[in-house]
Design a protein around this motif. Structure first.
Motif, PDB file in Angstrom:
ATOM      1  N   THR A  44       0.782  -1.137   0.092  1.00 49.74           N
ATOM      2  CA  THR A  44      -0.202  -0.074  -0.219  1.00 49.74           C
ATOM      3  C   THR A  44       0.953   0.919   0.024  1.00 49.74           C
ATOM      4  O   THR A  44       0.911   2.153  -0.647  1.00 49.74           O
ATOM      5  CB  THR A  44      -1.298  -0.035   0.802  1.00 49.74           C
ATOM      6  OG1 THR A  44      -1.782  -1.276   1.216  1.00 49.74           O
ATOM      7  CG2 THR A  44      -1.896   1.146   1.029  1.00 49.74           C
ATOM      8  N   GLN A  84      -7.337   0.327  -0.909  1.00 52.83           N
ATOM      9  CA  GLN A  84      -7.748  -0.667   0.393  1.00 52.83           C
ATOM     10  C   GLN A  84      -9.231  -0.905   0.551  1.00 52.83           C
ATOM     11  O   GLN A  84      -9.336  -1.749   0.902  1.00 52.83           O
ATOM     12  CB  GLN A  84      -6.886  -1.159   1.198  1.00 52.83           C
ATOM     13  CG  GLN A  84      -6.514  -2.742   1.137  1.00 52.83           C
ATOM     14  CD  GLN A  84      -4.565  -2.891   1.841  1.00 52.83           C
ATOM     15  OE1 GLN A  84      -4.406  -2.105   2.182  1.00 52.83           O
ATOM     16  NE2 GLN A  84      -5.084  -3.681   2.729  1.00 52.83           N
ATOM     17  N   ASP A 160      -5.979  -1.468  -4.649  1.00 51.31           N
ATOM     18  CA  ASP A 160      -4.530  -2.203  -3.913  1.00 51.31           C
ATOM     19  C   ASP A 160      -5.704  -3.359  -2.515  1.00 51.31           C
ATOM     20  O   ASP A 160      -6.891  -3.061  -2.554  1.00 51.31           O
ATOM     21  CB  ASP A 160      -4.531  -1.116  -2.870  1.00 51.31           C
ATOM     22  CG  ASP A 160      -3.669  -1.850  -2.183  1.00 51.31           C
ATOM     23  OD1 ASP A 160      -3.373  -2.498  -1.817  1.00 51.31           O
ATOM     24  OD2 ASP A 160      -3.612  -0.831  -1.132  1.00 51.31           O
ATOM     25  N   GLU A 161      -5.423  -4.776  -2.999  1.00 52.10           N
ATOM     26  CA  GLU A 161      -6.575  -5.878  -2.531  1.00 52.10           C
ATOM     27  C   GLU A 161      -7.654  -5.062  -2.961  1.00 52.10           C
ATOM     28  O   GLU A 161      -8.650  -5.523  -1.428  1.00 52.10           O
ATOM     29  CB  GLU A 161      -6.007  -5.819  -0.992  1.00 52.10           C
ATOM     30  CG  GLU A 161      -4.304  -6.290  -0.750  1.00 52.10           C
ATOM     31  CD  GLU A 161      -4.631  -6.452   0.505  1.00 52.10           C
ATOM     32  OE1 GLU A 161      -4.989  -7.460   0.684  1.00 52.10           O
ATOM     33  OE2 GLU A 161      -2.895  -6.554   0.782  1.00 52.10           O
TER      34      GLU A 161
HETATM   35 MG    MG Z   1      -1.940  -2.455   1.987  1.00 47.41          MG
END
Ligand code: MG
Ligand code: ATP
Lengths: 335, 416
Positions: A44, A84, A160-161
């Protein structure tokens, strides 16, 4: 192929902790690039620097030919960010959220509403677009979260994820959208995850990140190739040494050996010669190692057919990124 | 920038709690504070009374109601009462040894007991300190209003008892149902036609001829308006905190929006809310309070000055907002500490009770709060009916505070 992104020794320090410790990598235009790493690896933080959210402690990057430090405005128009966490205004409707995120990229009027409707279609939430986000299910929120990064038609999308805490249905939907954006719209994508299955499924190339550094970076096939091939376990109704030798001799096979039978409680191991006690035709497990499981499997089955031996089970263990990570760091990806 | 502001306003107007806090709460406060107990019950009196305001009383009645009035003035309104014979009081007033004399007429107790005659107390004033006079007048009015009300409710209960005595079949279980409307009627009646009224008189020698009628509303509304206006300084901090928490702040940072437009965009809603609040509160003061029996709020004689003062106050409050956003990081700091600080500042700055009612040192401390200058400015315009010239110092102080808040806030503000 031109590079859409060239990261050059990015570093981010928080006090003594180097969250990102000199990361360099290139992403080609049109590529889906994976950043794989455990919690706290610095994924991140890396993305935040590339998207202008955080200032790097040192190092820089060029995105679409523009330096992220000296030409942030140009870079930000190219980037799309899907954070995220769910980064949406929960009390506003999906449509209002998307309109706002389009506006801060300078979209107005008809162009804006066309874009909003388009991304709603991409994530298949047009019907619910006027409901406030807080009324959405977790998976739907995730999808809108992705849509919000797409309104301004970025050339490079940072995901991000995006599938954390998502049900399988929404997850599949997200995968499809990602592949579709890449294939149909030529969008370059940087995808972070600690689920290696996702990265294997979606990405052309992967950088494996641990403790702020890239410890390996290559195509998935090459990374896995580092470990050698795969393993097939096959259960046979009978086996003898001649047959084992024949299997070992197959061109795609690198080795074959017996595996101890699963329930040996009453029949202790008595040397290799006698495996199946007469009258009790227990299936016998054979482990076959190969460079390429698929080729090996075809040849093994041919060999069995010649001898008229039936198999009772087949299991294929492909080496994967999980085992690569284990191999490189001695740690598991998750836990 | 405007997109951010617009979006924040949308969010704000979906948030019931902050709307109630910004618009409804102040009204409820003003009504409770002024409507029922006058200035006396509002808490200011108890919390600080080392220096009570002196009030000379001439008791021409000398019976029990007059004694109760004196006791109440002392206990509830926080005035220091000294009783003089009339001639001596007038002499002292003339000599400016005392500034206020309250004359309780003969027959006060009897009239009050009779319940159908309005007794008039006369408050004589010999000072140019209008603020102080207003405060004393309000205090006396508050106390007498309560006494009238008490007397009238007692009267209605007695009437009920008489009804019951006269009509033995009268069912006591219905008496509550009857009593409440009667009490309410009495309450309204007492608001409209109190048994005790107070008039203010000034010796002609003082030369100040204008006889502006001053009411609790004139003092209460500006004070509370300022208190609640400054409470909105939490809006910016809260909204930035929410954005950081949900991560939408990252999206803003990742978008091609400069840092300054972004910050200003986050501030505009605060400014807008303050303007709406000011309009809403003053409108309520003018049109709604009269409906429930309170005085109407007058807006003074200089609308341009009033608009300027509101703008300066809004600006100051907004800049205070950045400062809070820059310093307070956690939810608790924003809601708790900043909230507390704002209430304390408001108290020190004289939002609850006019500072001239307390004492000199408090008034001096109060000057370091923006509230003081805002409240003073509003008093000058609304209560004293003065014009632009009188609020120059308030405007300057508010702008000064704004500049300091903005500079420190922007300097300390962290974008990531
Ligand atoms: Mg992360
Ligand atoms: N604001 C901050 N202050 C101090 N340390 C931080 C800060 N942000 C991140 N870190 C640290 O930097 C390291 C990398 O964090 P980062 O969020 O980039 O990891 P990640 O790879 O995204 O992990 P995850 O898979 O859990 O999302 C962590 O050790 C984290 O504790």
């Amino acid at each position: 192929m031109p590079h859409i992104l060239e990261a050059d020794k990015l570093v981010k320090k928080y006090g003594d902790l180097a969250a990102v410790d000199g990361i360099s990598f290139d992403v080609e235009e049109g590529e889906v690039f994976g950043l794989l790493g455990p919690n706290g690896a610095g994924k991140t933080t890396t993305i935040s620097m590339l998207t202008g959210v955080l200032e790097p402690t040192s190092g820089t990057a060029r995105i679409g030919g523009h330096d992220i430090l000296t030409e942030p405005k140009a870079v930000k128009q190219i980037n799309g960010l899907v954070p995220q966490d769910l980064a949406l205004y929960p009390t506003l409707s999906a449509r209002t959220n998307l309109q706002f995120f389009g506006r801060i990229y300078g979209l107005r009027g008809k162009a804006l509403s066309e874009r909003v409707e388009d991304v709603l279609r991409v994530v298949a939430l047009t019907e619910r677009a006027n409901d406030p986000i807080e009324k959405y299910s977790g998976g739907m929120k995730r999808r809108i979260n992705i849509a919000a990064g797409l309104v301004h038609q970025p050339r490079l999308l940072f995901l991000d994820e995006p599938t954390v805490g998502v049900d399988p249905q929404s997850r599949n939907h997200i995968f499809e959208s990602v592949l579709q954006l890449n294939r149909d719209r030529g969008m370059s994508i940087i995808y972070t995850s600690h689920y290696m299955e996702e990265v294997e499924l979606l990405c052309n190339r992967v950088a494996i990140v641990d403790q702020g550094r890239i410890i390996a970076m290559d195509t998935i096939r090459n990374l896995i190739g580092m470990l050698g091939g795969g393993v097939i376990q096959i259960g046979l109704e009978r086996v003898d040494d001649e047959m084992l030798a024949a299997i070992s001799a197959l061109p795609a096979v690198t080795g074959a050996s017996r595996v101890a039978p699963p329930a040996p409680a009453t029949a202790p191991e008595e040397g290799p010669a006698v495996l199946a006690p007469p009258g009790a035709p227990e299936p016998t497990l054979v482990k076959i190692e190969s460079k390429r499981s698929q080729d090996a499997l075809v040849q093994v089955i041919g060999c069995l057919n010649e001898r008229d031996v039936a198999f009772t089970s087949i299991e294929i263990f492909e080496p994967n990124l999980e085992s690569v990570f284990l191999h490189l760091t001695g740690k598991k990806l998750r836990e | 920038m405007l997109s951010i502001a617009w979006k924040d306003l949308l969010i704000l107007f979906k948030d019931r709690n902050s709307l109630v806090g910004a618009f409804l709460l102040p009204i409820v406060f003003i009504i409770v504070f002024l409507g029922v107990s006058g200035l006396s019950g509002g808490g200011g009196g108890e919390s600080a009374d080392p220096e009570k305001v002196p009030l000379a009383v001439v008791d021409n009645d000398g019976r029990d109601a007059a004694a109760t009035l004196r006791a109440n003035l002392e206990a509830r309104a926080g005035l220091a009462i000294t009783v003089y014979p009339e001639a001596e009081a007038m002499a002292k007033l003339e000599a400016q040894e005392v500034t206020h004399v309250l004359v309780i007429p003969a027959g006060f107790t009897a009239d009050l007991a009779a319940g159908n005659v309005t007794t008039t107390l006369v408050l004589k004033t010999n000072t140019l300190d209008r603020g102080r006079s207003e405060a004393v007048l309000m205090a006396v009015e508050g106390v007498t209003r309560n006494m009238s009300l008490e007397r009238q409710i007692v009267a209605s209960l007695e009437a009920l008892a008489r009804m019951q005595a006269a009509n033995p079949s009268f069912d006591p279980s219905t008496s509550a149902e009857l009593a409440i409307p009667i009490a309410q009627r009495q309450f309204q009646e007492s608001q409209g036609r109190p048994l005790v009224s107070v008039t203010q008189a000034q010796p002609a020698s003082l030369g100040q001829k204008e006889n502006v009628e001053i009411s609790g509303v004139q003092i209460g509304v500006p004070g509370f308006a300022v208190l609640f206006i400054f409470l909105t300084a939490q809006i910016t901090a809260r909204s930035i905190h929410d954005e950081k928490k949900t991560g939408t702040f990252r999206r803003l940072l990742a978008a091609p929006v400069g840092k300054w437009p972004m910050l200003v965009g986050k501030l505009i809603p605060n400014f807008v809310v303050v303007l709406l609040q000011a309009v809403f509160l003053f409108a309520t003061g003018m049109f709604v309070l009269p409906l429930i029996g309170l005085d109407s709020l007058g807006l003074g004689n200089d609308p341009a000055a009033l608009v300027l003062l509101v703008l300066a106050t809004a600006l100051c409050c907004t800049c205070l907002g950045i400062l809070i956003a820059a310093i307070a990081r956690t939810e608790a700091q924003i809601g708790g500490i900043a909230g507390l600080v704002l209430w304390v500042l408001a108290f020190l700055g004289g939002s609850f009770i006019p500072l001239f009612l307390i004492n000199e040192s408090m008034a001096t401390i109060g000057q370091v709060t923006p509230h003081f200058w805002a409240v003073t400015g509003f008093y000058d315009l609304l209560t004293r009916g003065l014009g632009m010239a009188s609020i120059v110092d308030s405007l300057a102080a508010l702008l000064g505070f704004s500049a300091v808040f903005f500079i420190v806030g922007a300097w300390r503000f962290e974008f990531d």
